[in-house]
Design an enzyme around this catalytic site. Structure first.
Site, mmCIF file in Angstrom:
data_model
loop_
_atom_site.group_PDB
_atom_site.id
_atom_site.type_symbol
_atom_site.label_atom_id
_atom_site.label_comp_id
_atom_site.label_asym_id
_atom_site.label_seq_id
_atom_site.Cartn_x
_atom_site.Cartn_y
_atom_site.Cartn_z
ATOM 1 N N HIS A 216 2.251 44.740 -36.964
ATOM 2 C CA HIS A 216 3.439 44.489 -37.784
ATOM 3 C C HIS A 216 4.268 43.310 -37.286
ATOM 4 C CE1 HIS A 216 5.752 44.967 -41.267
ATOM 5 N NE2 HIS A 216 6.829 44.844 -40.531
ATOM 6 N N TYR A 220 5.765 39.160 -38.760
ATOM 7 C CA TYR A 220 7.031 38.422 -38.556
ATOM 8 C C TYR A 220 6.811 37.173 -37.726
ATOM 9 C CZ TYR A 220 8.977 42.423 -40.816
ATOM 10 O OH TYR A 220 9.228 43.397 -41.744
ATOM 11 N N HIS A 367 0.282 42.634 -51.946
ATOM 12 C CA HIS A 367 1.524 42.469 -51.162
ATOM 13 C C HIS A 367 1.383 41.334 -50.150
ATOM 14 C CE1 HIS A 367 4.788 43.327 -48.368
ATOM 15 N NE2 HIS A 367 3.918 43.622 -47.411
ATOM 16 N N PHE A 368 0.269 41.332 -49.401
ATOM 17 C CA PHE A 368 0.254 40.307 -48.361
ATOM 18 C C PHE A 368 -0.181 38.940 -48.884
ATOM 19 C CE2 PHE A 368 -3.793 42.537 -47.037
ATOM 20 C CZ PHE A 368 -4.675 41.477 -47.162
ATOM 21 N N HIS A 369 -0.725 38.916 -50.116
ATOM 22 C CA HIS A 369 -0.949 37.575 -50.674
ATOM 23 C C HIS A 369 0.366 36.982 -51.192
ATOM 24 C CE1 HIS A 369 -5.242 38.330 -50.205
ATOM 25 N NE2 HIS A 369 -5.330 37.019 -50.226
ATOM 26 N N ARG A 432 -8.967 48.684 -51.753
ATOM 27 C CA ARG A 432 -9.077 47.367 -51.131
ATOM 28 C C ARG A 432 -10.347 47.332 -50.288
ATOM 29 N NH1 ARG A 432 -4.870 47.070 -45.987
ATOM 30 N NH2 ARG A 432 -5.894 45.068 -45.732
ATOM 31 N N ARG A 433 -10.746 46.156 -49.859
ATOM 32 C CA ARG A 433 -11.863 45.984 -48.942
ATOM 33 C C ARG A 433 -13.121 46.713 -49.405
ATOM 34 N NH1 ARG A 433 -8.669 46.586 -43.169
ATOM 35 N NH2 ARG A 433 -8.394 44.377 -42.940
HETATM 36 FE FE1 HAS Z 1 4.222 43.968 -45.239
HETATM 37 C C1 HAS Z 1 1.320 45.822 -45.202
HETATM 38 C C2 HAS Z 1 6.069 46.830 -45.281
HETATM 39 C C3 HAS Z 1 7.141 42.111 -45.124
HETATM 40 C C4 HAS Z 1 2.404 41.167 -44.453
HETATM 41 N N1 HAS Z 1 2.245 43.575 -44.908
HETATM 42 C C5 HAS Z 1 1.203 44.475 -44.952
HETATM 43 C C6 HAS Z 1 -0.019 43.803 -44.655
HETATM 44 C C7 HAS Z 1 0.302 42.484 -44.396
HETATM 45 C C8 HAS Z 1 1.727 42.354 -44.574
HETATM 46 C C9 HAS Z 1 -0.657 41.381 -43.975
HETATM 47 O O1 HAS Z 1 5.625 49.803 -44.749
HETATM 48 C C10 HAS Z 1 -1.403 44.415 -44.681
HETATM 49 C C11 HAS Z 1 -1.929 44.793 -43.342
HETATM 50 C C12 HAS Z 1 -3.321 45.358 -43.510
HETATM 51 O O2 HAS Z 1 -4.267 44.554 -43.557
HETATM 52 O O3 HAS Z 1 -3.455 46.573 -43.631
HETATM 53 N N2 HAS Z 1 6.227 44.394 -45.267
HETATM 54 C C13 HAS Z 1 6.766 45.623 -45.290
HETATM 55 C C14 HAS Z 1 8.219 45.522 -45.303
HETATM 56 C C15 HAS Z 1 8.515 44.187 -45.272
HETATM 57 C C16 HAS Z 1 7.262 43.482 -45.225
HETATM 58 C C17 HAS Z 1 9.207 46.647 -45.336
HETATM 59 N N3 HAS Z 1 4.696 42.023 -44.894
HETATM 60 C C18 HAS Z 1 5.942 41.468 -44.870
HETATM 61 C C19 HAS Z 1 5.853 40.072 -44.547
HETATM 62 C C20 HAS Z 1 4.514 39.818 -44.342
HETATM 63 C C21 HAS Z 1 3.799 41.045 -44.569
HETATM 64 C C22 HAS Z 1 7.034 39.153 -44.434
HETATM 65 C C23 HAS Z 1 3.824 38.548 -43.981
HETATM 66 C C24 HAS Z 1 4.415 37.422 -43.726
HETATM 67 N N4 HAS Z 1 3.785 45.935 -45.278
HETATM 68 C C25 HAS Z 1 4.686 46.938 -45.239
HETATM 69 C C26 HAS Z 1 3.982 48.230 -45.147
HETATM 70 C C27 HAS Z 1 2.625 47.948 -45.119
HETATM 71 C C28 HAS Z 1 2.526 46.507 -45.200
HETATM 72 C C29 HAS Z 1 4.555 49.578 -45.083
HETATM 73 C C30 HAS Z 1 1.470 48.951 -44.991
HETATM 74 C C31 HAS Z 1 0.914 49.287 -46.313
HETATM 75 C C32 HAS Z 1 -0.267 50.220 -46.159
HETATM 76 O O4 HAS Z 1 -0.123 51.387 -46.518
HETATM 77 O O5 HAS Z 1 -1.320 49.795 -45.683
HETATM 78 C C33 HAS Z 1 9.921 43.584 -45.232
HETATM 79 O O6 HAS Z 1 10.049 42.778 -44.087
HETATM 80 C C34 HAS Z 1 10.269 42.809 -46.457
HETATM 81 C C35 HAS Z 1 11.732 42.393 -46.458
HETATM 82 C C36 HAS Z 1 11.980 41.279 -47.413
HETATM 83 C C37 HAS Z 1 12.986 41.192 -48.265
HETATM 84 C C38 HAS Z 1 13.092 40.005 -49.195
HETATM 85 C C39 HAS Z 1 14.266 39.079 -48.853
HETATM 86 C C40 HAS Z 1 14.217 37.871 -49.729
HETATM 87 C C41 HAS Z 1 14.450 36.588 -49.302
HETATM 88 C C42 HAS Z 1 14.294 35.447 -50.285
HETATM 89 C C43 HAS Z 1 15.604 35.056 -50.900
HETATM 90 C C44 HAS Z 1 15.396 34.031 -51.945
HETATM 91 C C45 HAS Z 1 16.179 32.940 -52.120
HETATM 92 C C46 HAS Z 1 15.850 31.965 -53.174
HETATM 93 C C47 HAS Z 1 17.342 32.645 -51.245
HETATM 94 C C48 HAS Z 1 14.019 42.233 -48.377
HETATM 95 C C49 HAS Z 1 14.834 36.265 -47.912
HETATM 96 C C50 HAS Z 1 16.950 31.938 -54.210
HETATM 97 C C51 HAS Z 1 16.776 30.765 -55.047
HETATM 98 C C52 HAS Z 1 17.104 30.661 -56.339
HETATM 99 C C53 HAS Z 1 16.778 29.418 -57.066
HETATM 100 C C54 HAS Z 1 17.715 31.756 -57.095
#
Ligand code: HAS
Length: 542
Positions: A216, A220, A367-369, A432-433
């Protein structure tokens, strides 16, 4: 930037782009196989390609790009690398590159078809694990080298607060180091003895737990350099200022604290871990969402204040004055926009009950794509458009701005199709996979096939987009007109609060991080050892 420092950054970025090409080729083939469009020639397996795709893109492209970017930024903000940091950096590069080469050979030989997550019971040749040790220890060398540069800078300048970019780089590497201790333990104490046949059995639960302890924070480790671009670089590119240095540092501190003790959210369906510990780590997972929400807030604030300063009126008038035709802004901005649904998907995954629906389905691949393969990757492409000419002493031409924007749009369209179809079909239970041939004759599969065809179309567009970004990178490195390109580093708003020195108190933050890890992992780990199946020798050292 000094010529010698440039060489180190260039070396990392070159390997990252080679990995991007090879990994993308594996990705294209695999999406076509899965969609039933082609069959692989005899001898090449679907899982072999999937391993090459995952390892080369998720692990190698990202890690090398990050190192190249961090070194360039550290050299820019802390000054030319001193002798020891530079030499240690090269040592790290060669160790990592030796390991990467060795691992790639064994994957191509089909002797390491264990997927990018490589935990037991899948077993690779012992040389694959030895290769991984080189990659991990090489990356530690890079961490030591960056910390050393930071330490010398502090000694010489006697400043309490370092420049924001270098603080973030040091924090990213601290998180990486603590996280990789888990995977290093699994590789050294479990996989190597088991794959050489020195022990007969391995404890699968422990291997998965050690992997996800690392897995995990790994995500990050990919995200934080993208956030460094959003916090530090983007304000300068759009002609604005960093909203708050203190907020940016605090969000990185929170990542150090909460990104590691949360690995169980990848193991919510894992028997052998009690619900109370899973619940505890799910709570911590929701804590790690906070720094991303702070980042979103901060970015909106930067965009709005900059827009209003430029005379924008009305609720959303500031949107119009953002530099949409500047690819250095456009690519990361599309990445940011994609991160809104991507993050929402993560929150769904982390919600214990919803995880039962999506776990091990194509939803997770979707999700991860969106996260690593879009928000992070588009930001890395956005960085490349100025970092490569900065390093090569060339300029980013108007034509390349245009091509970069086309590349970004192609990426967004390809990913919308591919990742959108993955999310949807995942909700219908598509696993998946799983190779096409595994279930293509099952009645349920008929419902999934059209989505997989859409995935194949999206994957093909993405592959074309990769070819385009490789061309742009080549042009910027070797063909663009000579000249100077800026390394954009933003200044902080004058009205922002003074950054409290405590935010740079490493003993405090690393100490709290270690405490949280001990609380979240000690007892569950103890239970795993106590209840290990008889004869499982993967942890014989206990
Ligand atoms: Fe995830 C599975 C939970 C973030 C990558 N994640 C994965 C896997 C990968 C991955 C690779 O709880 C698969 C692993 C595998 O092969 O089995 N993930 C989360 C949570 C977050 C999260 C809670 N993941 C990421 C990020 C990744 C990533 C970042 C890669 C870089 N993930 C999971 C969970 C699994 C999981 C479970 C397991 C699933 C399973 O059952 O297998 C959080 O960190 C996300 C928080 C993000 C936000 C969004 C904030 C938005 C922002 C943009 C603002 C936009 C602006 C633009 C300012 C709350 C900062 C505005 C502009 C205008 C013009 C309007």
């Amino acid at each position: 930037i000094n010529e010698k420092d440039t060489r180190l950054s260039k070396a990392f970025i070159t390997v990252s782009f080679i990995a991007l090409f090879l990994g993308a080729t594996a990705g294209l083939l695999q999406t076509l196989v899965r969609g039933g469009v082609i069959e692989l020639p005899a001898g090449i397996g679907y899982y072999q390609l999937l391993t090459a795709h995952g390892v080369l893109l998720a692990l190698i492209f990202t890690t090398y790009f990050i190192m190249g970017f961090l070194y360039a930024g550290i050299s820019k903000t802390l000054g030319t690398l001193y002798e020891v940091p530079l030499k240690t950096g090269w040592l790290g590069f060669w160790m990592m590159t030796f390991g990467t080469g060795l691992a790639t050979v064994f994957i191509l030989l089909n002797k390491a078809t264990v997927l990018y997550t490589f935990y037991a019971p899948l077993q690779a040749s012992p040389w694959f694990y030895i290769a991984l040790v080189h990659v991990i220890v090489g990356s530690w060398m890079c961490a030591f080298s960056m910390w050393r540069q930071y330490y010398i800078w502090k000694q010489i300048t006697k400043k309490k607060l370092s420049p924001l970019f270098s603080f973030m780089a040091v924090m990213t590497m601290a998180m990486w180091f603590i996280a990789t201790l888990g995977v290093a333990a699994a590789v050294i104490f479990q996989f190597i003895p088991w794959s050489f046949g020195w022990v007969e059995k391995i404890d699968i639960l422990i291997s998965r737990t050690l992997f996800w302890y690392f897995g995990h924070p790994l995500v990050y480790f990919w995200l934080l350099p993208a956030y460094m671009c959003w916090y530090v670089v983007i304000p300068k590119i759009i002609g604005g200022k960093i909203f708050s240095d203190a907020l940016a540092r605090l969000s990185f501190v929170l990542f150090l604290l909460f990104s590691i003790p949360v690995g169980f959210h990848h193991q919510l369906l894992e028997p052998g871990i009690s619900h109370s510990w899973k619940f505890f780590q799910v709570v911590l997972t929701f804590m790690v969402i906070i720094p991303s929400l702070m980042t979103a807030f901060s970015m909106f604030a930067v965009f709005e204040t900059t827009g209003r300063r430029k005379g924008a009126k009305g609720l959303l008038g500031w949107l119009k004055v953002l530099p949409w035709s500047d690819v250095r802004f456009f690519a990361p901005m599309v990445g940011m926009l994609i991160f809104i649904p991507a993050g929402a998907g993560g929150i769904i995954n982390a919600s214990h009950q919803l995880n039962q629906v999506v776990h091990n389905t194509l939803w997770v691949t979707g999700h991860f794509h969106l996260t690593v393969a879009s928000s992070v990757t588009l930001t890395f492409f956005g960085i490349s458009y100025w970092l490569i000419p900065y390093l090569s002493g060339r300029t980013l031409t108007k034509k390349m701005h245009k091509l970069g924007i086309i590349q970004t749009v192609m990426w967004a369209v390809g990913m919308f199709l591919m990742s959108g179809a993955m999310h949807l079909v995942g909700l219908f239970g598509a696993p998946r996979r799983t190779a096409y041939t595994t279930y293509s004759d099952h009645p349920q599969a008929a419902e999934w096939i059209p989505y997989q065809a859409v995935m194949a179309v999206g994957g093909t567009i993405l592959f074309l987009a990769i070819l385009l970004v490789l061309y742009i990178a080549y042009y910027l490195a070797f063909r663009a007109p000579k000249g100077e390109t800026e390394f954009p580093i933003g200044e902080v708003e004058a009205a922002a609060v003074q950054t409290p020195i405590i935010l740079e108190n490493w003993k405090l933050w690393v100490g709290i991080s270690a405490m949280l890890i001990l609380i979240a992992y000690t007892l569950p780990f103890w239970h795993m050892i106590e209840h290990a199946p008889p004869g499982s020798q993967g942890y014989k050292f206990w």
